[in-house]
Design an enzyme around this catalytic site. Structure first.
Site, PDB file in Angstrom:
ATOM      1  N   LYS A  14       0.821  -1.214   0.000  1.00  0.00           N
ATOM      2  CA  LYS A  14       0.000   0.000   0.000  1.00  0.00           C
ATOM      3  C   LYS A  14       0.856   1.267   0.000  1.00  0.00           C
ATOM      4  O   LYS A  14       0.595   2.189  -0.757  1.00  0.00           O
ATOM      5  CB  LYS A  14      -0.939   0.027   1.230  1.00  0.00           C
ATOM      6  N   ARG A 129      11.097  -6.000   5.414  1.00  0.00           N
ATOM      7  CA  ARG A 129      10.947  -4.565   5.704  1.00  0.00           C
ATOM      8  C   ARG A 129      11.442  -4.246   7.115  1.00  0.00           C
ATOM      9  O   ARG A 129      12.037  -3.205   7.348  1.00  0.00           O
ATOM     10  CB  ARG A 129       9.473  -4.165   5.547  1.00  0.00           C
TER      11      ARG A 129
HETATM   12  P1  AMP Z   1      -0.046   0.492   9.039  1.00  0.00           P
HETATM   13  O1  AMP Z   1       1.129   1.397   8.987  1.00  0.00           O
HETATM   14  O2  AMP Z   1      -1.183   0.966   8.188  1.00  0.00           O
HETATM   15  O3  AMP Z   1       0.310  -0.957   8.786  1.00  0.00           O
HETATM   16  O4  AMP Z   1      -0.595   0.550  10.548  1.00  0.00           O
HETATM   17  C1  AMP Z   1       0.186   0.091  11.638  1.00  0.00           C
HETATM   18  C2  AMP Z   1      -0.715  -0.189  12.847  1.00  0.00           C
HETATM   19  O5  AMP Z   1      -1.400   1.015  13.237  1.00  0.00           O
HETATM   20  C3  AMP Z   1      -1.821  -1.196  12.599  1.00  0.00           C
HETATM   21  O6  AMP Z   1      -1.378  -2.541  12.767  1.00  0.00           O
HETATM   22  C4  AMP Z   1      -2.840  -0.796  13.673  1.00  0.00           C
HETATM   23  O7  AMP Z   1      -2.450  -1.241  14.964  1.00  0.00           O
HETATM   24  C5  AMP Z   1      -2.729   0.727  13.659  1.00  0.00           C
HETATM   25  N1  AMP Z   1      -3.665   1.328  12.676  1.00  0.00           N
HETATM   26  C6  AMP Z   1      -3.345   2.005  11.528  1.00  0.00           C
HETATM   27  N2  AMP Z   1      -4.438   2.384  10.856  1.00  0.00           N
HETATM   28  C7  AMP Z   1      -5.492   1.932  11.589  1.00  0.00           C
HETATM   29  C8  AMP Z   1      -6.905   1.967  11.421  1.00  0.00           C
HETATM   30  N3  AMP Z   1      -7.462   2.539  10.334  1.00  0.00           N
HETATM   31  N4  AMP Z   1      -7.682   1.396  12.378  1.00  0.00           N
HETATM   32  C9  AMP Z   1      -7.144   0.820  13.471  1.00  0.00           C
HETATM   33  N5  AMP Z   1      -5.829   0.723  13.690  1.00  0.00           N
HETATM   34  C10 AMP Z   1      -5.003   1.264  12.762  1.00  0.00           C
END
Ligand code: AMP
Length: 191
Positions: A14, A129
């Protein structure tokens, strides 16, 4: 206004593909994961609350994340070409909140780019990563929990967006450029 949701499991690409979409379409990037990591770095109350969930591979509660999204979106102002939502929504409640927020602004989700990647490849990518990202959640144990969370709480969104006629399925395995050209075709189809 182009409102793109980039959707997929952790490690599906993403962030990488968002950078290419931003470079081409000039849309604003909203990554809830990046916002939360900045809060953790700044040692804020929100950051401390979020860290406990993130480090355990769980989702931050909807109420918190929906507030963050609303204020981040407002801060972008009105004079923008559009937004790419990266890592949001992750639950049906978040998707419904996003629909309402956009409707209040006279807008809607333009398309959902669904990056589909098998589990083995996802775990491999997250571990790779982790060697450079410095992210506390990029290790095998947390990655497996994050995948469980994805299948239980986030995957139902695929059907939600298929029903809305918004889901563009993209094979997320292959070269970054080949994947991007399929994404570009999906975006141009709704532009
Ligand atoms: P990401 O960088 O998008 O992989 O997000 C890392 C972590 O942040 C996720 O594993 C969740 O714990 C939290 N997180 C990010 N976006 C969300 C969301 N939209 N809803 C809930 N938790 C989120």
């Amino acid at each position: 206004m182009l409102n793109i949701v980039i959707f997929g499991a952790p490690g599906s690409g993403k962030g990488t593909q968002s950078d290419k979409i931003i470079a081409e379409y000039g849309v604003e990037h909203i990554s809830t994961g990046d916002v939360l990591r900045a809060e953790i770095k700044g040692n804020t109350e929100l950051g401390k609350t979020a860290a406990a969930y993130i480090n355990d591979g769980k989702l931050v509660p909807d109420s918190l994340i929906i507030d963050i999204l609303a204020s981040t979106l407002d801060a972008k102002g009105k004079d923008i070409k559009g937004v790419i939502f990266d890592g949001f929504p992750r639950t049906i409640a978040q998707a419904e909140a996003l629909n309402s927020m956009l409707a209040e602004r006279g807008q809607e989700v333009s398309t959902v780019i669904g990056l589909e990647v098998n589990d083995e490849e996802l775990i491999k990518r997250i571990i790779a990563r982790g060697k450079t990202s410095g992210r506390a959640d990029d290790n095998e144990e947390t990655a497996k929990k994050r995948l469980d969370t994805y299948y239980n709480q986030t995957m139902p969104l695929k059907d939600f967006y298929i029903k809305e006629g918004k889901y563009a399925k993209i094979d997320g395995v292959g070269s970054i450029d080949d994947i991007y050209s399929n994404i570009k075709a999906a975006i141009d189809a709704v532009k």
